[in-house]
Design an enzyme around this catalytic site. Sequence first.
Site, PDB file in Angstrom:
ATOM      1  N   ARG A   1       4.926  90.341 -40.357  1.00  0.00           N
ATOM      2  CA  ARG A   1       4.563  89.902 -39.133  1.00  0.00           C
ATOM      3  C   ARG A   1       2.954  89.527 -39.169  1.00  0.00           C
ATOM      4  NH1 ARG A   1       1.741  92.046 -34.640  1.00  0.00           N
ATOM      5  NH2 ARG A   1       2.387  91.070 -32.712  1.00  0.00           N
TER       6      ARG A   1
ATOM      7  N   LYS B   1      -5.663  93.610 -39.245  1.00  0.00           N
ATOM      8  CA  LYS B   1      -5.891  95.019 -38.484  1.00  0.00           C
ATOM      9  C   LYS B   1      -7.111  95.721 -39.105  1.00  0.00           C
ATOM     10  CE  LYS B   1      -1.236  95.688 -36.431  1.00  0.00           C
ATOM     11  NZ  LYS B   1      -0.018  96.397 -36.498  1.00  0.00           N
TER      12      LYS B   1
HETATM   13  C1  7PM Z   1      -4.888  93.612 -30.528  1.00  0.00           C
HETATM   14  C2  7PM Z   1      -4.900  94.651 -31.597  1.00  0.00           C
HETATM   15  C3  7PM Z   1      -3.795  92.995 -30.065  1.00  0.00           C
HETATM   16  C4  7PM Z   1      -3.607  94.815 -32.241  1.00  0.00           C
HETATM   17  C5  7PM Z   1      -2.421  93.478 -30.598  1.00  0.00           C
HETATM   18  C6  7PM Z   1      -2.620  94.046 -31.738  1.00  0.00           C
HETATM   19  C7  7PM Z   1       2.787  95.298 -34.322  1.00  0.00           C
HETATM   20  C8  7PM Z   1       3.597  94.753 -33.470  1.00  0.00           C
HETATM   21  C9  7PM Z   1       1.506  94.579 -32.535  1.00  0.00           C
HETATM   22  C10 7PM Z   1       3.180  95.700 -35.409  1.00  0.00           C
HETATM   23  C11 7PM Z   1       5.556  95.260 -34.473  1.00  0.00           C
HETATM   24  C12 7PM Z   1      -1.255  93.232 -33.621  1.00  0.00           C
HETATM   25  C13 7PM Z   1      -1.377  94.329 -32.589  1.00  0.00           C
HETATM   26  N1  7PM Z   1       1.379  95.101 -33.760  1.00  0.00           N
HETATM   27  N2  7PM Z   1       5.001  94.810 -33.435  1.00  0.00           N
HETATM   28  N3  7PM Z   1       2.857  94.205 -32.291  1.00  0.00           N
HETATM   29  N4  7PM Z   1       4.783  95.776 -35.662  1.00  0.00           N
HETATM   30  N5  7PM Z   1       6.824  95.464 -34.822  1.00  0.00           N
HETATM   31  O1  7PM Z   1      -2.278  93.450 -34.594  1.00  0.00           O
HETATM   32  O2  7PM Z   1       2.681  96.184 -36.392  1.00  0.00           O
HETATM   33  O3  7PM Z   1      -0.536  92.252 -33.440  1.00  0.00           O
HETATM   34  S1  7PM Z   1       0.095  93.812 -31.364  1.00  0.00           S
END
Ligand code: 7PM
Length: 277
Positions: free
Chosen positions: A256, A221
């Site tokens: 995750r 991130k």
């Molecule tokens: C682009 C940027 C695509 C960021 C996807 C994302 C989380 C999540 C996501 C989290 C939980 C990513 C995010 N982030 N579910 N879904 N916690 N529970 O970086 O931090 O994967 S999407």
Amino acid sequence: MKLICGDRTLDLSIPQVMGILNATPDSFSDGGQFNTVETGLKHATQMQLDGASIIDVGGESTRPGAQAVSVQEELDRVIPLIERIHNELDVCISVDSSSPEVFAEAKKVGAHLINDVRALQREGALKAAKQTGLPVCLMHMQGQPKDMQDKPEYSQVVDEVYGFLAERIQACLDVGIGADQILVDPGFGFGKTLDDNYRLLAHLDSFSGLNVPILIGLSRKSMIAGVLNNAPADKRLYGSVAGAVISAMKGARIIRVHDVKPTADALKVVQAATAQL
Ligand code: 7PM
């Protein structure tokens, strides 16, 4: 500390790795469904071999600035993939969605856990989640993906996120979801500045006051890039692993990530040391 996930059980006395599986068309070379399902299954298989006990399947991009997708689009993306993983692999499957229709269909084809970045705030989501009987992960987000990074603002970020999660836990209890079926997530990067993200990470241990397991996602991130001269996504591995280690040491039970093997190895070291406390 066990989490009952439908017909599977997760041992949360040890930190577990959740592998990210994107079912969005931009993650694959062509939009054809066969390719999507086959490629997704291969990726899931590798992540399980690398040490993931949960595969998180998502069909909605919640990337900052992303547009909403229709429920049908989401169903088309995630359901065939969940069904295939359920038939082929011995792994816990989580569905990354905010849509009640997706919860129900995902459960029918074998999902074990609901991961909702909107903490079951959509119309009908609480009841639909309760009806599946599956555990739910409640995440904090300020704003919506479309505009959440425009101007995040808090007076006390830790207190506000904590208060929000406490309120969503209560909403779950009110519809009959068991306290032992709830997880929480501070939502790194979801309507937060760099300082907000690191303040939440530094105080992650305070969320244990909610008395439910903590799940976190910070893999690749911008909070990692932000301390690495804005390194591109493929140069954020070591930083992401450091964040995973800090989180686990501050009590997170599910991490995750995109990079399963490096994270799983690092968490084994954390576990070996923690076991001697
Ligand atoms: C682009 C940027 C695509 C960021 C996807 C994302 C989380 C999540 C996501 C989290 C939980 C990513 C995010 N982030 N579910 N879904 N916690 N529970 O970086 O931090 O994967 S999407």
